[in-house]
Write an enzyme that holds these catalytic residues in place. Structure first.
Site, PDB file in Angstrom:
ATOM      1  N   LYS A   4     -14.376  -4.272   5.828  1.00 10.77           N
ATOM      2  CA  LYS A   4     -13.808  -5.089   4.754  1.00 10.77           C
ATOM      3  C   LYS A   4     -14.653  -6.316   4.472  1.00 10.77           C
ATOM      4  O   LYS A   4     -15.438  -6.755   5.313  1.00 10.77           O
ATOM      5  CB  LYS A   4     -12.391  -5.513   5.106  1.00 10.77           C
ATOM      6  N   CYS A  28       0.815  -1.220   0.000  1.00  9.91           N
ATOM      7  CA  CYS A  28       0.000   0.000   0.000  1.00  9.91           C
ATOM      8  C   CYS A  28       0.848   1.269   0.000  1.00  9.91           C
ATOM      9  O   CYS A  28       0.585   2.180  -0.796  1.00  9.91           O
ATOM     10  CB  CYS A  28      -0.958   0.013   1.174  1.00  9.91           C
ATOM     11  N   ASP A  65      -2.266  -7.805  -5.957  1.00 13.48           N
ATOM     12  CA  ASP A  65      -2.712  -6.650  -5.179  1.00 13.48           C
ATOM     13  C   ASP A  65      -3.168  -5.498  -6.066  1.00 13.48           C
ATOM     14  O   ASP A  65      -2.717  -5.375  -7.217  1.00 13.48           O
ATOM     15  CB  ASP A  65      -1.530  -6.177  -4.302  1.00 13.48           C
ATOM     16  N   GLN A  85       1.408 -11.078  -3.713  1.00  8.56           N
ATOM     17  CA  GLN A  85      -0.003 -10.685  -3.734  1.00  8.56           C
ATOM     18  C   GLN A  85      -0.452 -10.305  -5.134  1.00  8.56           C
ATOM     19  O   GLN A  85       0.293  -9.722  -5.909  1.00  8.56           O
ATOM     20  CB  GLN A  85      -0.230  -9.460  -2.842  1.00  8.56           C
ATOM     21  N   ARG A 118       6.409 -11.452   5.399  1.00 12.13           N
ATOM     22  CA  ARG A 118       5.776 -11.290   6.707  1.00 12.13           C
ATOM     23  C   ARG A 118       6.352 -12.305   7.658  1.00 12.13           C
ATOM     24  O   ARG A 118       6.632 -13.435   7.278  1.00 12.13           O
ATOM     25  CB  ARG A 118       4.258 -11.515   6.603  1.00 12.13           C
TER      26      ARG A 118
HETATM   27  C1  TSB Z   1      -5.053  -6.361  -0.275  1.00 12.37           C
HETATM   28  N1  TSB Z   1      -2.818  -4.252   1.930  1.00 12.37           N
HETATM   29  C2  TSB Z   1      -3.764  -5.296   1.632  1.00 12.37           C
HETATM   30  C3  TSB Z   1      -3.837  -5.517   0.141  1.00 12.37           C
HETATM   31  O1  TSB Z   1      -3.912  -4.278  -0.530  1.00 12.37           O
HETATM   32  C4  TSB Z   1      -3.295  -6.573   2.345  1.00 12.37           C
HETATM   33  O2  TSB Z   1      -2.110  -6.835   2.427  1.00 12.37           O
HETATM   34  N2  TSB Z   1      -4.253  -7.368   2.806  1.00 12.37           N
HETATM   35  S1  TSB Z   1      -4.003  -8.750   3.573  1.00 12.37           S
HETATM   36  O3  TSB Z   1      -3.090  -8.550   4.663  1.00 12.37           O
HETATM   37  O4  TSB Z   1      -5.286  -9.276   3.918  1.00 12.37           O
HETATM   38  O5  TSB Z   1      -3.291  -9.733   2.584  1.00 12.37           O
HETATM   39  C5  TSB Z   1      -3.890  -9.986   1.338  1.00 12.37           C
HETATM   40  C6  TSB Z   1      -4.092 -11.473   1.121  1.00 12.37           C
HETATM   41  O6  TSB Z   1      -2.839 -12.148   1.202  1.00 12.37           O
HETATM   42  C7  TSB Z   1      -4.947 -12.171   2.161  1.00 12.37           C
HETATM   43  O7  TSB Z   1      -6.300 -12.018   1.853  1.00 12.37           O
HETATM   44  C8  TSB Z   1      -4.497 -13.606   2.033  1.00 12.37           C
HETATM   45  O8  TSB Z   1      -5.226 -14.261   1.006  1.00 12.37           O
HETATM   46  C9  TSB Z   1      -3.059 -13.493   1.577  1.00 12.37           C
HETATM   47  N3  TSB Z   1      -2.079 -13.811   2.640  1.00 12.37           N
HETATM   48  C10 TSB Z   1      -1.924 -13.143   3.800  1.00 12.37           C
HETATM   49  N4  TSB Z   1      -0.929 -13.681   4.527  1.00 12.37           N
HETATM   50  C11 TSB Z   1      -0.437 -14.716   3.809  1.00 12.37           C
HETATM   51  C12 TSB Z   1       0.598 -15.669   4.025  1.00 12.37           C
HETATM   52  N5  TSB Z   1       1.338 -15.656   5.124  1.00 12.37           N
HETATM   53  N6  TSB Z   1       0.828 -16.611   3.076  1.00 12.37           N
HETATM   54  C13 TSB Z   1       0.090 -16.622   1.955  1.00 12.37           C
HETATM   55  N7  TSB Z   1      -0.885 -15.743   1.699  1.00 12.37           N
HETATM   56  C14 TSB Z   1      -1.167 -14.802   2.602  1.00 12.37           C
HETATM   57 ZN    ZN Z   2      -3.064  -2.621   0.677  1.00 12.98          ZN
END
Ligand code: TSB
Ligand code: ZN
Length: 583
Positions: free
Chosen positions: A412, A277, A326, A324, A306
């Site tokens: 959300k 973001c 994204d 992502q 992460r």
């Molecule tokens: C959608 N900033 C927002 C983005 O713009 C965001 O990061 N959202 S999130 O934290 O929900 O992450 C987006 C998606 O990443 C989640 O819906 C999930 O499907 C996927 N995700 C999150 N963490 C993991 C992980 N550790 N491993 C694999 N996929 C993941």
């Molecule tokens: Zn985002």
């Protein structure tokens, strides 16, 4: 699969069985000390301190045998209650139970313990009447588990099991576990050479193998085309940012425990980014925008890092390095409903293409009473929440609301799916955000010339390519649709000497559009055909004398024993139709 924890009777039965397990372990290892033995979705477990002893495969049948013996003996399970001071006295030699008792509130909690024969355990209950009732159980697995889940503490031995009323119910359940294991994407991913892991790269850092890379590339192309058609603009940005960037966004203060630690390069301090973001906010801020330009949709297939707990990482489903699908959509407040609707429609469209049916929509809203937890703009929240609801209702979507589950910055919508093994996870997400544009001082010039702040929608349709691929492998049991399969067509000559040339020329015709192999190994036809099916290749072509003479193609589809013979033209058309229909 049944959720044992949620079934009152089964929950009681399994809880009692956890005590039976502990009693048997105590008989076999008198020094054993017990931490907790809760009921879980899949049955029960008990965390046990066995000193230096580590449970092995050989111990399990011995423990089970002892459990059967105790059960047969049929002692009653008796509940007794006591005060906190009595409890402290009674368990004074057991540091684990003391730890539990000390944290109990004297006034509110009745401290109870249960006795069966020579075994007594501190427990809230309830339990079945007698160990006699515990006839149909099985110990499922075992592992090390840190006391209280903290890696700084001692490693205890955790043994898992499950208990049912009847042998039939137990066997059905064990069969379901076997089926789930076969469907687990970690197994399929290995069998089909989709991904690998290596200690030298690190935990939660899968390596996509050539077959996996094909699937991922197809997914990227697919969603890229969809997003382009919807007016998205795609960018590439670095997968690091400075600490200051994440201080500006607020992640440094509110998301730090999910981030990798920072690193210094010259005068700059970087972090591996956990989210994209902030980068996209800067992209938006690079230009001056008029109200007419909005919505602006910035998309990226973006790598994020992460910190996920080492016990939580799982195949491609939960990783520490992810990509992502994204996008951040910059909209005027009056465009929230319409833009949100487009995202939901895109989700439905994509799920339809993949034949995904088992999922739940969850709408996370704020808890109005909790003024601390949520960004303070009641009018904005009320309008946004009612718009999201209205869109979902208008589209006739089945969803449930989770009050108090919204993010600090806005409501959300998530899509939840159930993996073969383990709890539900989120796939797609769409999150409204009133705050981030403010933090980055973003604006657009409105009709009347005034400076206004856009609202942002964070959305990821696949979630991550990692998690989506994991899900897809499980949904399809590895039988990917033709357009996604790493190898789409496998051609087998009945006899290499007479039919290989024809096979090679057929391959040559096909390979401009498809991923084709010819299996020219000196192996039996039946062996090669079996392998084609083990490798989950959607179309297997078999070429013998008849096909060569008549210039035709005979093929079999994965999972079928039927052979179809057609002209080459018809074959090409058939393939084309199947790719187009995404079937
Ligand atoms: C959608 N900033 C927002 C983005 O713009 C965001 O990061 N959202 S999130 O934290 O929900 O992450 C987006 C998606 O990443 C989640 O819906 C999930 O499907 C996927 N995700 C999150 N963490 C993991 C992980 N550790 N491993 C694999 N996929 C993941
Ligand atoms: Zn985002």
């Amino acid at each position: 699969m049944i959720n044992i924890k949620e079934d009152e009777h089964l929950s009681k039965l399994n809880h009692s069985c956890a005590h039976l397990l502990a009693q048997a372990v105590k008989h076999l290892y008198p020094e054993a000390k017990f931490w907790v033995g809760p009921v879980i979705e899949e049955g029960f477990y008990y965390d046990i301190d066995l000193g230096d002893k580590v449970i092995t495969e050989e111990d399990i049948p011995l423990i089970e045998k002892e459990m059967k013996k105790i059960a047969k003996d049929g002692k009653r399970i008796i509940r007794r209650e006591l005060s906190k001071s009595e409890a402290l006295e009674m368990f004074k030699d057991d540091p684990y139970k003391l730890d539990l008792i000390e944290r109990m509130d004297e006034k509110e909690t009745v401290i109870s313990y249960y006795t069966q024969g020579d075994f007594t355990d501190l427990c809230r209950g309830p339990h079945v009447e007698s160990v006699k009732e515990l006839k149909h159980f099985k110990l499922l697995k075992f592992s090390g588990a840190y006391w209280k889940g903290d890696a700084k503490n001692k490693m205890l031995q955790r043994i898992y099991g499950v208990c049912f009323d009847t042998e039939e119910a137990l066997n059905n359940y064990l069969q379901e576990i076997e089926d789930a294991k076969a469907r687990d994407h970690r197994k399929i991913g290995k069998d089909l050479d989709i991904f690998m892991a290596h200690d030298l790269v690190g935990k939660g850092m899968p390596l996509w193998l050539p077959n996996g890379a094909i699937v991922r590339k197809e997914l990227e192309n697919y969603i890229y085309k969809k997003e382009q058609a919807l007016g998205y603009q795609h960018v590439y940005t670095p997968c690091v940012g400075t600490v200051d960037l994440y201080k500006t966004s607020g992640h440094w203060d509110h998301y730090k425990e999910n981030m990798f630690p920072s690193m210094k390069v010259d005068e700059e301090e970087f972090v591996l980014r956990p989210m994209n973001c902030p980068h996209h906010m800067l992209v938006y801020g690079n230009d001056i925008h008029s109200y007419r330009d909005l919505p602006i949709r910035i998309g990226e297939f973006a790598t994020d890092f992460r910190y996920e707990a080492s016990g939580a990482v799982k195949g491609l489903e939960r990783v520490r390095c992810m990509c992502q699908n994204d996008a951040h959509l910059f909209v005027r407040p009056d465009q929230i409903g319409e833009e949100f609707q487009k995202v939901v429609e895109l989700i439905l469209d994509v799920y339809h293409d993949f034949g995904i049916k088992n999922y739940k929509f969850r709408l996370s809203l704020r808890d109005k009473e909790d003024k601390e937890k949520y960004f303070d703009d009641d009018k904005m929240w009320d309008e946004a929440e009612s718009k999201l609801r209205q869109v979902l209702n208008d589209l006739g979507i089945d969803y449930y609301e989770a009050i108090g589950e919204a993010a600090f910055y806005g409501p959300k919508l998530d899509v939840e799916v159930k993996p073969a093994v383990g709890p539900e996870v989120t796939l797609s997400t769409c999150q409204l955000d009133f705050l981030l544009p403010r933090r980055f001082d973003l604006s657009y010039i409105d009709k009347d010339g005034s400076k206004q702040i856009p609202v942002v929608l964070h959305r990821a349709i696949f979630g991550t390519f990692d998690r989506f691929t994991a899900f897809l492998l499980e949904e399809t049991k590895g039988n990917l649709p033709l357009w996604l399969a790493p190898t789409q067509i496998n051609i087998i000559p009945v006899n290499n000497e007479y039919h290989l040339d024809y096979c090679n020329s057929l391959k040559h015709l096909l390979e401009a559009h498809y991923r084709v192999t010819v299996d020219a190994r000196e192996e039996k036809l039946s062996y090669k055909m079996r392998e084609s099916s083990v490798r989950k290749i959607p179309v297997t072509v078999i070429i013998g004398q008849k096909e060569v003479d008549e210039n035709t193609v005979s093929y079999r589809l994965l999972g079928s024993n039927e052979t179809t013979t057609v002209s080459k033209e018809e074959f090409f058309q058939y393939l084309e139709d199947r790719i187009q229909s995404k079937n």
